[in-house]
Structures are given as structure tokens and as C-alpha cells.
Motif scaffolding. Structure first.
Motif: not given
Length: 195
Positions: A27, A29-37, A41
């Protein structure tokens, strides 16, 4: 698995902790990759010592596709007892600048919420771009401030808990599970060299 004699009940097993760390890692990882770059990185995983160590060590291995740096603070609200003190104190501050950094604040358990709320505010004052909170255990019944975690593993009852980073008088952090302590036994407990 041998259960420590101060354990009244094992609340969360090692297997359940491992599975939850995997789920939280996905969860986050998904947030920082897709919702809040994030810049480069990269996030700064900030652990609150000492209880965060087992959880943070396991959690960061589950972050996929996100680079992370690690740092620590010591903020005390228990001082070895079983009840939280009123005012948290910073005993060891961040040794680095955090201007414009995305911070993942990692905690073993959130009870009253006072410590996390204070630290979030403090990190923003120091220039953080964002501060998100993940805790393995959420003791919502103990809340004394308005605080909602961004991610958490398990809701836990208002009992005093030990294991997987949680201590009683600085001991029992190394138990591989989370348990309710036997309040009757600790009244007359004597630490010995062998059990």
C-alpha cells in the motif's frame, strides 16, 4: 514456540505480523509511486526509537520500487512504565535537514496520539514536504487528540502489550509476537538469569 511466562495471551502471531508488513509495504509503495511521487523517488523513513526497530526493519524490506533512507528520533512518553506521561519529550533529534523531504513516520504503537501529533507538527515546522504515519498497532481507545493514521496494521485493545518492539521496563522487546502482559504476575516479578 516457547511463550514467555509474563504473557497472558498472544494477541498477534509472528505469521500475522509478517503478512501485515507485506500488505502495508504494498500500500505504501503504491501511494508513493502513483499518488504522491517524491523527489528522486526517495522517502525518508523516520523511526521513533526504540519500539519501532522490529517493525521498521521488516516494513522497509517490503517497499517495492521506492527508494528509502532511514533516520531515527527518540521521543519518550512512557519512560519504562505502563502508562503514558502527559508531555512527550524529544531526547534525540534528527541529525539532518529535512527541507522539502517526504517523510514516512514509523511507529510500533499509537495510543494517546500525543507524541505522533507533536512530531508531525515539528517535522512540518522543520520544512518537511509531507509527513505520513504508519503504525503496526493502533490503540484507538486510548486517543486523547485528533489523530488518524495513514496506514496501520492491527487495531488493539486497551491492554498493556509486549513483544515485537514493545517493552516492559525495557525488556521483552525481542519477543517475536505481540502479547498482553499478565498484570498479576508483573506485580511480584523478579528478573532472573534463567527460565
Amino acid at each position: 514456540m516457547k511463550i514467555h511466562p509474563l504473557v497472558k495471551e498472544v494477541l498477534i502471531t509472528t505469521e500475522e505480523i509478517n503478512q501485515k508488513c507485506f500488505e502495508l509495504g504494498q500500500k505504501i509503495s503504491h501511494y508513493y509511486l502513483n499518488e504522491h511521487p517524491t523527489q528522486y523517488n526517495t522517502i525518508l523513513c523516520l523511526g521513533l526509537l526504540k519500539g519501532c526497530i522490529p517493525f521498521m526493519a521488516k516494513l522497509i524490506t517490503q517497499l517495492v520500487g521506492v527508494e528509502c533512507e532511514t533516520e531515527y528520533m527518540i521521543v519518550s512518553s512512557y519512560f519504562g512504565g505502563v502508562k503514558s506521561n502527559e508531555t512527550p519529550q524529544i531526547l534525540f533529534d534528527l541529525p539532518m535537514l529535512i527541507t522539502n523531504r517526504d517523510i514516512l513516520l514509523v511507529e510500533d504503537i499509537i495510543d494517546s496520539g500525543k507524541t505522533i501529533k507533536m512530531i508531525k507538527y515539528y517535522l512540518y515546522i522543520k520544512g518537511a514536504r509531507s509527513v505520513k504515519v504508519v503504525t503496526l498497532l493502533d490503540k484507538k481507545s486510548g486517543r486523547k487528540v485528533d489523530l488518524v493514521t495513514d496506514w496501520y496494521g492491527f487495531d488493539v485493545p486497551p491492554d498493556f502489550l509486549i513483544g515485537f518492539g514493545l517493552d516492559y521496563q525495557e525488556r521483552l522487546r525481542n519477543l517475536p509476537y505481540i502479547a498482553i502482559i499478565d498484570q498479576d504476575k508483573i506485580k511480584n516479578w523478579k528478573w532472573t538469569t534463567k527460565r
